[in-house]
Scaffold this motif. Structure first.
Motif, PDB file in Angstrom:
ATOM      1  N   ALA A  38       7.357  -2.757  -9.250  1.00 40.02           N
ATOM      2  CA  ALA A  38       7.460  -3.099 -10.670  1.00 40.02           C
ATOM      3  C   ALA A  38       6.534  -2.256 -11.537  1.00 40.02           C
ATOM      4  CB  ALA A  38       7.145  -4.581 -10.869  1.00 40.02           C
ATOM      5  N   ASP A  39       5.469  -1.709 -10.952  1.00 44.08           N
ATOM      6  CA  ASP A  39       4.523  -0.906 -11.731  1.00 44.08           C
ATOM      7  C   ASP A  39       4.833   0.585 -11.669  1.00 44.08           C
ATOM      8  OD1 ASP A  39       3.877  -0.576  -9.069  1.00 44.08           O
ATOM      9  OD2 ASP A  39       1.705  -0.725  -9.365  1.00 44.08           O
ATOM     10  N   ILE A  40       5.966   0.963 -11.090  1.00 45.04           N
ATOM     11  CA  ILE A  40       6.367   2.368 -11.054  1.00 45.04           C
ATOM     12  C   ILE A  40       7.304   2.624 -12.233  1.00 45.04           C
ATOM     13  CG2 ILE A  40       7.482   4.200  -9.725  1.00 45.04           C
ATOM     14  CD1 ILE A  40       6.736   2.760  -7.187  1.00 45.04           C
ATOM     15  N   PRO A  41       7.005   3.594 -13.082  1.00 41.12           N
ATOM     16  CA  PRO A  41       7.843   3.832 -14.270  1.00 41.12           C
ATOM     17  C   PRO A  41       9.315   3.978 -13.913  1.00 41.12           C
ATOM     18  CG  PRO A  41       5.857   5.160 -14.372  1.00 41.12           C
ATOM     19  CD  PRO A  41       5.870   4.526 -13.008  1.00 41.12           C
ATOM     20  N   VAL A  42      10.168   3.282 -14.675  1.00 43.42           N
ATOM     21  CA  VAL A  42      11.599   3.375 -14.426  1.00 43.42           C
ATOM     22  C   VAL A  42      12.408   3.392 -15.722  1.00 43.42           C
ATOM     23  CG1 VAL A  42      12.041   0.882 -14.228  1.00 43.42           C
ATOM     24  CG2 VAL A  42      13.465   2.510 -12.928  1.00 43.42           C
ATOM     25  N   GLU A  43      11.878   2.849 -16.806  1.00 41.35           N
ATOM     26  CA  GLU A  43      12.595   2.901 -18.083  1.00 41.35           C
ATOM     27  C   GLU A  43      12.657   4.355 -18.568  1.00 41.35           C
ATOM     28  OE1 GLU A  43      14.121   0.487 -19.639  1.00 41.35           O
ATOM     29  OE2 GLU A  43      13.473  -1.185 -18.352  1.00 41.35           O
ATOM     30  N   ALA A  44      13.797   4.758 -19.092  1.00 38.82           N
ATOM     31  CA  ALA A  44      13.984   6.147 -19.523  1.00 38.82           C
ATOM     32  C   ALA A  44      12.934   6.566 -20.547  1.00 38.82           C
ATOM     33  CB  ALA A  44      15.389   6.337 -20.089  1.00 38.82           C
ATOM     34  N   ASP A  45      12.643   5.705 -21.516  1.00 38.17           N
ATOM     35  CA  ASP A  45      11.668   6.039 -22.557  1.00 38.17           C
ATOM     36  C   ASP A  45      10.268   6.220 -21.970  1.00 38.17           C
ATOM     37  OD1 ASP A  45      13.695   5.884 -24.392  1.00 38.17           O
ATOM     38  OD2 ASP A  45      13.159   3.886 -25.121  1.00 38.17           O
ATOM     39  N   GLU A  46       9.932   5.402 -20.985  1.00 39.36           N
ATOM     40  CA  GLU A  46       8.605   5.502 -20.358  1.00 39.36           C
ATOM     41  C   GLU A  46       8.471   6.810 -19.591  1.00 39.36           C
ATOM     42  OE1 GLU A  46       5.644   2.866 -17.452  1.00 39.36           O
ATOM     43  OE2 GLU A  46       7.779   2.363 -17.595  1.00 39.36           O
TER      44      GLU A  46
ATOM     45  N   LYS B 184       0.834  -1.199   0.000  1.00 44.99           N
ATOM     46  CA  LYS B 184       0.000   0.000   0.000  1.00 44.99           C
ATOM     47  C   LYS B 184       0.872   1.255   0.000  1.00 44.99           C
ATOM     48  CE  LYS B 184      -3.714   2.597   0.593  1.00 44.99           C
ATOM     49  NZ  LYS B 184      -4.681   2.830  -0.504  1.00 44.99           N
ATOM     50  N   ALA B 185       1.929   1.258   0.816  1.00 42.07           N
ATOM     51  CA  ALA B 185       2.842   2.401   0.837  1.00 42.07           C
ATOM     52  C   ALA B 185       3.510   2.583  -0.525  1.00 42.07           C
ATOM     53  CB  ALA B 185       3.901   2.207   1.929  1.00 42.07           C
ATOM     54  N   CYS B 186       3.845   1.482  -1.179  1.00 40.06           N
ATOM     55  CA  CYS B 186       4.463   1.550  -2.516  1.00 40.06           C
ATOM     56  C   CYS B 186       3.471   2.087  -3.542  1.00 40.06           C
ATOM     57  CB  CYS B 186       4.968   0.175  -2.937  1.00 40.06           C
ATOM     58  SG  CYS B 186       6.407  -0.417  -2.017  1.00 40.06           S
ATOM     59  N   ALA B 187       2.212   1.676  -3.442  1.00 40.43           N
ATOM     60  CA  ALA B 187       1.200   2.134  -4.397  1.00 40.43           C
ATOM     61  C   ALA B 187       0.968   3.635  -4.279  1.00 40.43           C
ATOM     62  CB  ALA B 187      -0.108   1.373  -4.172  1.00 40.43           C
ATOM     63  N   ILE B 188       0.942   4.142  -3.049  1.00 41.24           N
ATOM     64  CA  ILE B 188       0.786   5.583  -2.847  1.00 41.24           C
ATOM     65  C   ILE B 188       1.999   6.322  -3.418  1.00 41.24           C
ATOM     66  CG2 ILE B 188       0.595   7.405  -1.105  1.00 41.24           C
ATOM     67  CD1 ILE B 188      -0.845   5.375   0.693  1.00 41.24           C
ATOM     68  N   THR B 189       3.178   5.762  -3.204  1.00 39.12           N
ATOM     69  CA  THR B 189       4.407   6.360  -3.731  1.00 39.12           C
ATOM     70  C   THR B 189       4.381   6.397  -5.251  1.00 39.12           C
ATOM     71  OG1 THR B 189       5.604   5.542  -1.784  1.00 39.12           O
ATOM     72  CG2 THR B 189       6.925   6.184  -3.703  1.00 39.12           C
ATOM     73  N   ARG B 190       3.913   5.325  -5.857  1.00 42.17           N
ATOM     74  CA  ARG B 190       3.783   5.282  -7.328  1.00 42.17           C
ATOM     75  C   ARG B 190       2.913   6.417  -7.828  1.00 42.17           C
ATOM     76  NH1 ARG B 190       0.107   0.823  -8.343  1.00 42.17           N
ATOM     77  NH2 ARG B 190      -1.351   2.466  -7.739  1.00 42.17           N
TER      78      ARG B 190
ATOM     79  N   HIS C  73       0.927  16.058  -1.057  1.00 41.17           N
ATOM     80  CA  HIS C  73      -0.511  16.145  -1.375  1.00 41.17           C
ATOM     81  C   HIS C  73      -1.052  14.753  -1.677  1.00 41.17           C
ATOM     82  CE1 HIS C  73      -4.152  18.139  -3.200  1.00 41.17           C
ATOM     83  NE2 HIS C  73      -4.217  16.935  -3.744  1.00 41.17           N
ATOM     84  N   GLU C  74      -0.342  14.013  -2.519  1.00 44.38           N
ATOM     85  CA  GLU C  74      -0.817  12.679  -2.905  1.00 44.38           C
ATOM     86  C   GLU C  74      -0.739  11.709  -1.737  1.00 44.38           C
ATOM     87  OE1 GLU C  74      -2.803  10.347  -5.494  1.00 44.38           O
ATOM     88  OE2 GLU C  74      -2.146  12.412  -5.885  1.00 44.38           O
TER      89      GLU C  74
ATOM     90  N   PHE D 250      12.130   9.493  -2.265  1.00 41.89           N
ATOM     91  CA  PHE D 250      11.006   9.700  -1.348  1.00 41.89           C
ATOM     92  C   PHE D 250      10.178   8.430  -1.253  1.00 41.89           C
ATOM     93  CE2 PHE D 250       9.295  11.220  -5.479  1.00 41.89           C
ATOM     94  CZ  PHE D 250       8.092  10.515  -5.552  1.00 41.89           C
ATOM     95  N   GLY D 251       9.350   8.373  -0.231  1.00 48.88           N
ATOM     96  CA  GLY D 251       8.467   7.228  -0.063  1.00 48.88           C
ATOM     97  C   GLY D 251       7.368   7.569   0.908  1.00 48.88           C
ATOM     98  N   ALA D 252       6.241   6.924   0.741  1.00 44.92           N
ATOM     99  CA  ALA D 252       5.104   7.139   1.630  1.00 44.92           C
ATOM    100  C   ALA D 252       5.212   6.242   2.853  1.00 44.92           C
ATOM    101  CB  ALA D 252       3.804   6.842   0.889  1.00 44.92           C
ATOM    102  N   GLU D 253       4.694   6.748   3.964  1.00 46.37           N
ATOM    103  CA  GLU D 253       4.476   5.921   5.145  1.00 46.37           C
ATOM    104  C   GLU D 253       2.987   5.633   5.247  1.00 46.37           C
ATOM    105  OE1 GLU D 253       6.170   6.474   9.436  1.00 46.37           O
ATOM    106  OE2 GLU D 253       4.140   7.303   9.447  1.00 46.37           O
TER     107      GLU D 253
END
Length: 432
Positions: A414-422, A189-195, A220-221, A264-267
């Motif tokens: 894995a669902d957080i954009p990381v490829e440069a083109d993306e 859940k913390a990762c999803a908010i961070t994404r 804000h998010e 950064f990261g959400a708690e």
């Protein structure tokens, strides 16, 4: 609390696992964190002692947990002591746990007010042989402030000098490193908010924005989605600032042609995400920036493959160092001669990648775990390589959070954009 109540089964199981490791006839005590003054009449935002939260789920100041599995009086085998509310506290501070709410959150049936602690402890402590007390034994912590646990140890030794005192920390180090299914879901859940915060930032960033404006979009998010806030002080480091590893002034203008390093990261519910990304202010990397970026991404992907059961910490970092060295040579930052003549105690790659690659993640961002213990299923670790080139005003760091399972590992980001083109596509798509 902004988060939904966690199922008490997590804390019941955690207490069972802890008490099963105690010596016979042992009593254990855990204290809430201190409330630290911020100014003349205000405190800093309260942050619960992670061990107390792990064992009770109680997120409130001035709480004490007492565990005495062999207590001759069944009433005191498992006791929680709470700060008692009153009309004044209700008006000025608001919500505090009632006894019934504390039972529901923790699964502990015997709840008393804090004023009863001394009398109850004194009535049972002479029937215990061992007393387990807690301190902060995180390898990254340097003790400079006499916090509540330290003061409490002095009080106990003064009052009860002939008991055998034991350390809870070695038990907690063993337990907290292995995450349960509930803990994994809270981390997800913390990762999803961070994404979502990162995607928001990709669509917001452009030349001329200030680092703190980006920070505002992030928080804000986080708050919008029920996160407690930042897991740690966020790094929004544009241009040359990216070469300051713990930069958090976040007060500069983001300039066209620069890269911004985010960390950064959400708690959420006291569990944390920890993400690093690097993006071009303009929405498009230069070729050099992309080459460095892809080198870091390659190291991250290869390092992630090594985060598996039975990996040895030092061996892992040596292997990552070899992977990084190859990339630095390819980028022209190191020569073959540099590598051949390097000091084994300070390898050549350290000039451009000077920090560790991974740390455990959990209730603490740098979570409590043994650095000499092999990786095991249930561990969650970061993977965060970076390349920092002060002479080019460029710093790139990428970081994801990896869960080890018995059948391999799972990238929780894995669902957080990381490829440069993306990243470029999202940034430029938002400007069309």
């Amino acid at each position: 609390m902004k988060y939904s109540q966690i199922d008490q089964s997590l804390f019941i199981l955690n207490r069972q696992n802890y008490t099963n490791r105690l010596k016979n006839n042992s009593l254990a005590i855990f204290n809430a964190s201190d409330e630290f003054p911020r100014s003349g009449d205000q405190n800093f935002l309260f942050k619960q002692n992670p061990d107390l939260f792990y064992l009770s789920g109680i997120d409130q100041e001035q709480t004490i947990l007492l565990l005495f599995p062999d207590c001759p009086n069944p009433l005191y085998k498992e006791v929680l002591f709470l700060r008692q509310t009153n009309d004044h506290i209700k008006v000025w501070e608001g919500y505090k746990y009632t006894k019934e709410q504390a039972k529901s959150a923790s699964g502990i049936l015997n709840i008393f007010w804090l004023e009863d602690f001394d009398n109850i402890l004194h009535s049972i402590i002479h029937y215990a042989e061992h007393i387990y007390l807690n301190t902060n034994e995180n390898d990254r912590y340097a003790h400079t402030v006499a916090y509540r646990d330290i003061r409490f140890i002095d009080q106990m030794r003064s009052r009860y000098p002939l008991h055998h005192y034991e350390r809870s920390a070695p038990i907690m180090r063993e337990l907290r490193a292995i995450k349960s299914d509930v803990e994994i879901e809270l981390t997800k859940k913390a990762c999803a908010i961070t994404r979502d915060a990162f995607v928001r930032v990709l669509k917001f960033t452009k030349p001329g924005v200030k680092e703190y404006e980006i920070e505002a979009e992030i928080i804000h998010e986080f708050i919008r989605q029920g996160g407690t806030g930042h897991a740690y002080t966020p790094i929004i480091a544009s241009g040359h600032n990216a070469n300051i590893l713990h930069y958090n002034d976040n007060n500069q203008v983001c300039k066209d042609g620069d890269v911004i390093l985010f960390d950064f990261g959400a708690e959420y519910a006291n569990y944390n995400a920890d993400m690093s990304r690097s993006i071009p202010v303009s929405g498009t990397f230069t070729q050099r920036q992309k080459d460095v970026y892809n080198a870091v991404l390659h190291v991250m992907k290869e390092a992630t493959k090594l985060i598996v059961t039975d990996t040895v910490w030092n061996t892992y970092h040596e292997q990552v160092g070899e992977i990084m060295t190859e990339q630095l040579v390819n980028l022209g930052l190191l020569s073959i001669a540099d590598v051949k003549n390097q000091n084994p105690l300070f390898p050549a790659y350290k000039k451009y990648f000077m920090h560790g690659t991974s740390h455990h993640l959990g209730i603490d961002v740098h979570d409590f775990a043994g650095r000499y213990t092999k990786f095991a299923p249930g561990n969650i670790l970061t993977v965060e390589p970076g390349i920092y080139i002060p002479e080019e005003g460029l710093g790139i760091r990428l970081e994801n959070n990896i869960l080890i399972t018995s059948s391999g590992n799972i990238d929780l980001m894995a669902d957080i954009p990381v490829e440069a083109d993306e990243i470029e596509e999202i940034m430029n798509g938002s400007k069309g």
